[in-house]
Structure formats: C-alpha cells, structure tokens
Motif scaffolding. Structure first.
Motif, short mmCIF file in Angstrom:
data_model
loop_
_atom_site.label_atom_id
_atom_site.label_comp_id
_atom_site.label_asym_id
_atom_site.label_seq_id
_atom_site.Cartn_x
_atom_site.Cartn_y
_atom_site.Cartn_z
N ILE A 48 0.83 -1.19 0.00
CA ILE A 48 0.00 0.00 0.00
C ILE A 48 0.87 1.25 0.00
CG2 ILE A 48 -0.20 0.21 2.50
CD1 ILE A 48 -3.10 0.66 0.03
N GLY A 49 0.50 2.23 -0.83
CA GLY A 49 1.29 3.45 -0.96
C GLY A 49 2.17 3.45 -2.18
N ASN A 50 2.28 2.29 -2.82
CA ASN A 50 3.08 2.18 -4.03
C ASN A 50 2.45 2.94 -5.19
OD1 ASN A 50 5.34 1.08 -5.43
ND2 ASN A 50 3.97 -0.39 -6.41
N PRO B 200 5.37 13.37 6.81
CA PRO B 200 6.74 12.93 7.10
C PRO B 200 6.85 11.44 7.38
CG PRO B 200 5.85 14.24 8.91
CD PRO B 200 4.90 14.38 7.78
N TYR B 201 5.86 10.88 8.05
CA TYR B 201 5.90 9.44 8.34
C TYR B 201 5.65 8.63 7.07
CZ TYR B 201 5.04 4.96 10.59
OH TYR B 201 5.11 3.64 10.95
N HIS B 202 4.73 9.10 6.23
CA HIS B 202 4.47 8.42 4.96
C HIS B 202 5.73 8.43 4.09
CE1 HIS B 202 2.10 6.84 1.70
NE2 HIS B 202 2.42 7.85 0.91
N LEU B 203 6.44 9.55 4.09
CA LEU B 203 7.69 9.64 3.34
C LEU B 203 8.73 8.67 3.91
CD1 LEU B 203 9.57 11.00 1.29
CD2 LEU B 203 9.97 12.81 2.98
N TYR B 204 8.81 8.60 5.23
CA TYR B 204 9.74 7.66 5.87
C TYR B 204 9.45 6.22 5.47
CZ TYR B 204 11.52 4.64 9.57
OH TYR B 204 12.11 3.62 10.26
N ILE B 205 8.17 5.85 5.46
CA ILE B 205 7.79 4.48 5.10
C ILE B 205 8.14 4.19 3.64
CG2 ILE B 205 5.82 2.93 4.76
CD1 ILE B 205 6.68 3.19 7.65
N LEU B 206 7.84 5.14 2.76
CA LEU B 206 8.12 4.93 1.34
C LEU B 206 9.60 4.70 1.08
CD1 LEU B 206 5.84 7.65 -0.32
CD2 LEU B 206 5.51 5.17 -0.39
N MET C 67 10.24 5.04 -4.95
CA MET C 67 11.01 6.26 -4.83
C MET C 67 10.35 7.41 -5.58
SD MET C 67 13.30 5.58 -2.73
CE MET C 67 14.09 7.18 -2.84
N ASN C 68 9.61 7.09 -6.64
CA ASN C 68 8.90 8.15 -7.36
C ASN C 68 7.86 8.81 -6.45
OD1 ASN C 68 10.35 7.60 -9.70
ND2 ASN C 68 8.83 6.14 -10.45
N MET C 69 7.07 7.98 -5.74
CA MET C 69 6.09 8.50 -4.80
C MET C 69 6.79 9.22 -3.64
SD MET C 69 3.03 7.74 -5.93
CE MET C 69 3.72 8.15 -7.54
N ALA C 70 7.95 8.73 -3.24
CA ALA C 70 8.69 9.35 -2.15
C ALA C 70 9.15 10.75 -2.53
CB ALA C 70 9.89 8.48 -1.76
N TYR C 71 9.70 10.90 -3.72
CA TYR C 71 10.15 12.22 -4.17
C TYR C 71 8.97 13.18 -4.29
CZ TYR C 71 14.87 10.56 -5.24
OH TYR C 71 16.15 10.07 -5.15
N ALA C 72 7.85 12.69 -4.82
CA ALA C 72 6.67 13.55 -4.96
C ALA C 72 6.14 13.97 -3.59
CB ALA C 72 5.59 12.83 -5.75
N THR C 73 6.12 13.03 -2.64
CA THR C 73 5.67 13.34 -1.28
C THR C 73 6.61 14.35 -0.62
OG1 THR C 73 4.73 11.12 -1.07
CG2 THR C 73 5.10 12.36 0.96
#
Length: 281
Positions: free
Chosen positions: A55-57, A234-240, A247-253
C-alpha cells in the motif's frame, strides 16, 4: 591598505560566501526534488488515497495531507494559549525575577529536548498509561510539547521588541498596565507573534520522530477523530523510503512536504518584516 579594513573586507566576503553557499544548497535540494518528484504530482496524487501492493506504491497522499493538518491544528490548539501567557509574563511582568529566570531555563531545556524523547514520554503517559492508544490526540500532545518553547521564545521576543517608550508613556499618563498592554503593546507585536506561530507550524509539520510512536499509521482515513491514528506526510515519506516501496512516490511526497514548509516560512518572513517596520517607527 589599513590592516583593519583588510580584515573587515575579508570577514564581509566570508559572510557573503557562507550565505550564498546555504542558498545554493537550498536551491539544489529544491531543484532535485522538483526534477524527481514534479512529474508524478497530479490532482489524483494530491486528492487520492494510497493504493497498490504494498500500500502506498500507487495512488495519492490526501489522507497524509489531512492527517498532517489535523496534527498541526491540534498541536497549536493545545500549545498556543499557554505559550502566549508564558511569553506575556516573561516580557511584561516577570522581567528579572527568580520565577522568570526559572521559566526561561525550563523553556530553553524543553527546546533542547530530542523530539523522540518527547514522543516516548507521550507514548508512556498518553498511549499506554491513559489508554489513548496510537491516536491523533497523542500525536497532537507530543507536537504541542515540542513547539511550545518555539512559540514562547518568538512571542516573548516580539513583545520585548516593541519600543519601551510606549510603556513609559502609558505609565506616566497613569494608564493601567493591563490596558496599555492590550491596546498598545500587543497590537504592535502581533505580526511577530504570528510569525513565530507559523514557524512552529512548519516545525510540527516536518516532525517525524514524535508521531512515529504516538499517532502515525501506514494507512488511515485521517478523519479527525481524536482517538484514531492518522497518516502524516513525514511518516508516509519515511515508510516509502525505508521500505523501498516507490522512490517516485517518495520524491513527490517530499516535494509536497517541502512546498508546505516553504509556504509557512515565507509567510513567517513576511510577518517578521512587517514587525521590523512597526518597531522602527
């Protein structure tokens, strides 16, 4: 050339280079995040729910945005009034008294506490002992404790920055301290106080450690219910990043989070400039 002038020019040049270096680092970070994250930001990303496996991918970050805003709002609700009352006492009534000195030491000590220690304290007291569970309330309390000294110090400094002549004139005219404060001093300090509150909001928005053990969940609706967990940027970014989900979702977040922080900081800088103009009059 006089040796003192050489030293002065050298120091000024060093200061300019240091400031330019910091600015370039900031620009480099933002540019990198834009190049990596901007292509993946869309209306669906901003307003959608997390999807995919894990989830989150895929999907969006709307619950994380809502959860972050709920945490900030609750932290401000809890901390602002006590912080303002403390700042008023320190600037207008305590002055050089022993109690004021003790409060200043206490505030400075709180500002130096690692955020994870605050999170563990609220976890032990609120989550476990009081039975709140991992919840919005526990996370809001943790963030409130974390930003309390920021609001106290910024509000105190904004009040102390008001020209003392106003206080002296009010005293000489026989105006009560209460009336002079609320009618003269406080209105002139409001821009600086609001700037400090905005900086505290940015501090809370970017905090990960306190909410990891008190409020955050990998997936939650972030409805605003006090005793339910929330998602947070910030926690969602940490999990990603930590789980290597996307990493694409992480950079966007990260770009969304940095954008939020920049907006808050620019607003605070604007209010501080207004405060400086008022104080110079």
């Amino acid at each position: 050339m006089n040796i003192r002038k050489v030293i002065d020019y050298t120091l000024v040049g060093l200061f300019w280079l240091t400031g330019l270096f910091i600015l370039l680092v900031l620009i480099a970070i933002i540019s990198y995040l834009i190049s990596k994250g901007a292509p993946f930001i869309s209306i669906e990303f901003l307003l959608g729910n997390p999807k995919g496996l894990p989830i989150g991918n895929e999907g969006g970050i709307f619950p994380a945005i809502k959860g972050t805003l709920w945490l900030i709002l609750l932290a401000l609700t809890i901390s602002t009034i006590p912080a303002l009352l403390t700042a008023i006492y320190l600037s207008e009534y305590g002055q050089d008294g022993k109690l004021a000195s003790m409060i200043n030491i206490f505030v400075q000590s709180m500002a130096g506490l690692p955020s994870i220690v605050i999170g563990l304290f609220v976890y032990a007291l609120g989550v476990v002992y009081l039975g709140w569970g991992i919840s919005l309330l526990a996370g809001g309390v943790a963030l409130a404790i974390m930003i309390l000294p920021v609001i106290v110090v910024s509000s105190r400094d904004a009040l102390l920055a008001v020209n003392d002549n106003y206080r002296l004139i009010a005293t000489s005219l026989g105006v009560s301290k209460y009336y002079a404060f609320f009618k003269v001093i406080l209105p002139q300090a409001i821009p600086g106080i609001l700037a400090g509150i905005l900086l505290a909001m940015g501090y809370a928005a970017g905090a990960t450690a306190p909410i990891m053990v008190t409020a955050a969940a990998i997936v939650a609706s972030s409805s605003g219910a006090l005793f339910e967990p929330v998602m947070a940027l910030p926690y969602h970014l940490y999990i990603l990043v930590n789980e290597h989900m996307s990493m694409n979702m992480a950079y966007a977040t990260a770009l969304v989070l940095v954008g939020l922080l920049l907006i808050l900081n620019f607003l605070a800088l604007g209010l501080q400039s207004i405060q400086e103009r008022i104080n110079s009059q």
